[in-house]
Design an enzyme around this catalytic site. Structure first.
Site, PDB file in Angstrom:
ATOM      1  N   GLU A 292       1.384  -2.728   7.275  1.00 25.95           N
ATOM      2  CA  GLU A 292       2.708  -2.652   7.888  1.00 25.95           C
ATOM      3  C   GLU A 292       3.338  -4.042   8.029  1.00 25.95           C
ATOM      4  O   GLU A 292       4.556  -4.189   8.003  1.00 25.95           O
ATOM      5  CB  GLU A 292       2.597  -1.975   9.267  1.00 25.95           C
ATOM      6  CG  GLU A 292       3.668  -0.917   9.478  1.00 25.95           C
ATOM      7  CD  GLU A 292       3.452  -0.056  10.707  1.00 25.95           C
ATOM      8  OE1 GLU A 292       3.440   1.168  10.537  1.00 25.95           O
ATOM      9  OE2 GLU A 292       3.324  -0.578  11.825  1.00 25.95           O
ATOM     10  N   HIS A 321     -22.287   4.438  -2.304  1.00 32.60           N
ATOM     11  CA  HIS A 321     -22.557   5.686  -3.032  1.00 32.60           C
ATOM     12  C   HIS A 321     -21.274   6.453  -3.296  1.00 32.60           C
ATOM     13  O   HIS A 321     -21.305   7.647  -3.565  1.00 32.60           O
ATOM     14  CB  HIS A 321     -23.559   6.530  -2.234  1.00 32.60           C
ATOM     15  CG  HIS A 321     -24.862   5.824  -2.035  1.00 32.60           C
ATOM     16  ND1 HIS A 321     -25.932   5.988  -2.879  1.00 32.60           N
ATOM     17  CD2 HIS A 321     -25.234   4.886  -1.127  1.00 32.60           C
ATOM     18  CE1 HIS A 321     -26.934   5.206  -2.476  1.00 32.60           C
ATOM     19  NE2 HIS A 321     -26.521   4.525  -1.421  1.00 32.60           N
ATOM     20  N   LYS A 435      11.097   8.526   9.778  1.00 26.88           N
ATOM     21  CA  LYS A 435      11.316   8.871  11.191  1.00 26.88           C
ATOM     22  C   LYS A 435      12.682   9.527  11.358  1.00 26.88           C
ATOM     23  O   LYS A 435      12.817  10.558  12.011  1.00 26.88           O
ATOM     24  CB  LYS A 435      11.303   7.598  12.049  1.00 26.88           C
ATOM     25  CG  LYS A 435       9.966   7.222  12.604  1.00 26.88           C
ATOM     26  CD  LYS A 435      10.177   6.151  13.666  1.00 26.88           C
ATOM     27  CE  LYS A 435       8.922   5.366  13.904  1.00 26.88           C
ATOM     28  NZ  LYS A 435       9.112   4.216  14.770  1.00 26.88           N
TER      29      LYS A 435
HETATM   30  O1  PA5 Z   1       2.855  -1.485  14.678  1.00 28.77           O
HETATM   31  C1  PA5 Z   1       3.807  -0.816  15.020  1.00 28.77           C
HETATM   32  O2  PA5 Z   1       4.796  -1.334  15.560  1.00 28.77           O
HETATM   33  C2  PA5 Z   1       3.813   0.695  14.882  1.00 28.77           C
HETATM   34  O3  PA5 Z   1       2.746   1.149  14.144  1.00 28.77           O
HETATM   35  C3  PA5 Z   1       3.771   1.349  16.243  1.00 28.77           C
HETATM   36  O4  PA5 Z   1       2.640   0.944  16.947  1.00 28.77           O
HETATM   37  C4  PA5 Z   1       3.798   2.870  16.168  1.00 28.77           C
HETATM   38  O5  PA5 Z   1       4.874   3.309  15.396  1.00 28.77           O
HETATM   39  C5  PA5 Z   1       3.926   3.464  17.566  1.00 28.77           C
HETATM   40  O6  PA5 Z   1       5.016   2.930  18.214  1.00 28.77           O
HETATM   41  P1  PA5 Z   1       5.208   2.989  19.759  1.00 28.77           P
HETATM   42  O7  PA5 Z   1       4.148   2.181  20.408  1.00 28.77           O
HETATM   43  O8  PA5 Z   1       6.569   2.456  20.010  1.00 28.77           O
HETATM   44  O9  PA5 Z   1       5.097   4.432  20.160  1.00 28.77           O
END
Ligand code: PA5
Length: 466
Positions: A292, A321, A435
């Site tokens: 990410e 394996h 989203k």
């Molecule tokens: O790293 C990130 O920002 C995302 O993966 C969030 O952690 C994830 O989308 C969850 O978001 P939130 O903590 O706002 O619910």
């Protein structure tokens, strides 16, 4: 040198792996870029989205509050459940798996010494139903964690639990929910205030995947009896080390530079392969952090770069394996990171037996400890011989200090690598489209235009469905 881990990159080098490897010249050639990246990251330390770099230093009061809360939670519940997803769930799972008994929830209560622990990192209905089959909500404390306070998955988990608790306990429901969220933004903070929930704040500048060392991860860890001060100490020492100006003394900067060079040589895949079950979920946490943070279409100058490296999780020796055949003989597109443990917390002897069967008997009298680490050495050797880039991070033992250090090391490596790639390490525009489409399909207010766009998208052709 770190007390938490050693970073051995011999097998990234051409001397070990041959023509695909990295040369001293290439490292020297990258030194200016690495220095620039280091300067950029350190200049922003503690500011903007690099608030996470303050976490090892500025949490004394919060830690006190967390420890008090943890004592109370431990005394009044049989189960502690994290409601959250992504960065609000992966860290708590990884630290739990690393630092508690590997079959913790199966242990009898007296041996566990704390509540059972669950992390609901999904909205699979069967997963939620199965959770409700194994916990008694009246003897459970739920920690709802969301930075944005708006994530649909987390809010749907919360709505289900909140209703159950309200129906059973009325106003006492609030005693069973702890909120961890942004102090000012989002819906969860509004709900928490309205309902009088105990609340911990996710500090400004700490995004989901960089949040394990704030209350997101510290509260669940403390409830489990994990020494969170020691975790922060590990992170603090790692922070000092990873600020070093000299790349050859700075493991995160060196690791970032090596990955950057490797990416430029077409190594598009980063395999994370711990040789320890306790570190298995560190791979999941790393995969999110690396994917990410670095997977970006445009760079900071608006240029299309399609940066990033696909993280893959593997487990030694299990995946010898399953996946190692591909890693040894498949495309030359990977860097394998081995995570090794020098001293396991248990020793298991392989007993004597079957003296007439030498193919079985050669194992006898040794230990599983020796076997797993020998298999790591052997796989590392085989990959290296096959010209495949790999490096090894070794923890002396898996404990609070080394885990705090390891997590921090990966965050620093990611920050440095993002700076070298000249991308925004801290946003995630690529997940927004999905989203928004979900919101539109679910009829959320404000997404009417998106709904129209979706409705006008070409329908799927039956010809391609069998
Ligand atoms: O790293 C990130 O920002 C995302 O993966 C969030 O952690 C994830 O989308 C969850 O978001 P939130 O903590 O706002 O619910």
């Amino acid at each position: 040198m770190s007390k938490a881990l050693t970073f051995d990159f011999n097998n990234m080098m051409s001397g070990a792996v041959g023509k695909d490897g990295i040369t001293d010249g290439e490292i020297n050639g990258c030194a200016a870029k690495a220095a620039e990246a280091r300067a950029a990251v350190l200049a922003e330390a503690g500011k903007g989205w690099q608030g996470w770099m303050n976490l090892p230093y500025n949490q004394d009061e919060i830690v006190k509050d967390i420890l008090e809360c943890a004592v109370s939670v431990r005394s009044r519940c049989d189960a502690f459940v994290v409601l959250g997803i992504g960065g609000s769930a992966l860290g708590p799972s990884a630290v739990f798996n690393a630092l508690k008994h590997l079959r913790y929830n199966d242990l009898p209560k007296e041996k566990r010494g704390g509540p059972k622990f669950y992390v609901e990192d999904n909205v699979d209905p069967e997963r939620m139903a199965s959770l409700l089959d194994v916990i008694d909500v009246e003897k459970t404390v739920f920690n709802v964690i969301t930075k944005s306070g708006a994530t649909s998955e987390t809010m749907s988990q919360f709505l289900i639990i909140h209703k159950l608790l309200k129906d059973k306990l009325g106003d006492r429901a609030a005693e069973h929910i702890i909120a961890t969220t942004d102090e000012k933004k989002g819906n969860l903070i509004k709900i928490a205030k309205e309902e009088g929930l105990k609340t911990f704040y996710i500090p400004d500048g700490v995004g989901g995947r960089f949040s394990e060392l704030c209350p997101v991860g510290l509260l669940p860890a403390a409830v489990l009896g994990i020494d969170i001060k020691r975790m922060l100490e590990g992170a603090r020492d790692m922070d000092e080390l990873c600020r070093d100006e000299k790349m050859e003394k700075n493991p995160a900067l060196m690791a970032a530079a090596l990955m950057y060079i490797a990416m430029n040589k077409g190594k598009n895949i980063s395999v994370m392969m711990p040789y320890a079950d306790s570190l298995r979920l560190i791979s999941d946490w790393y995969c999110q952090l690396w994917a990410e943070s670095l997977g970006k279409a445009v760079d900071n100058d608006g240029k299309r770069v399609y940066a990033g490296q696909t993280p893959v999780k593997a487990l030694g020796v299990t995946d010898q394996h399953s996946q190692v055949q591909l890693y040894t003989e498949g495309p030359f597109d990977k860097v394998v990171t081995f995570l090794a443990v020098e001293n396991f917390r248990d020793t298991v002897v392989i007993p004597d037996g079957f003296p007439d069967l030498p193919d079985v008997n050669f194992l006898c009298g040794s230990t599983m400890n020796r076997l797993i680490n020998t298999e790591l050495d052997a796989t590392e050797y085989a990959l290296t011989k096959a010209g495949r880039l790999n490096f090894r991070i070794t923890l002396k033992q898996v404990d609070e200090y080394s885990i705090g250090g390891l997590l921090y090391f990966f965050m620093m490596q990611t920050a440095y690598c993002g700076a070298m790639l000249n991308i925004n390490t801290y946003n995630q525009p690529g997940v927004e489209e999905g989203k928004n489409a979900t919101y539109a399909m679910f009829g959320k207010k404000g997404y009417e235009e998106k709904k129209k766009e979706l409705d006008s998208a070409p329908a799927k052709d039956e010809k391609y469905v069998i």
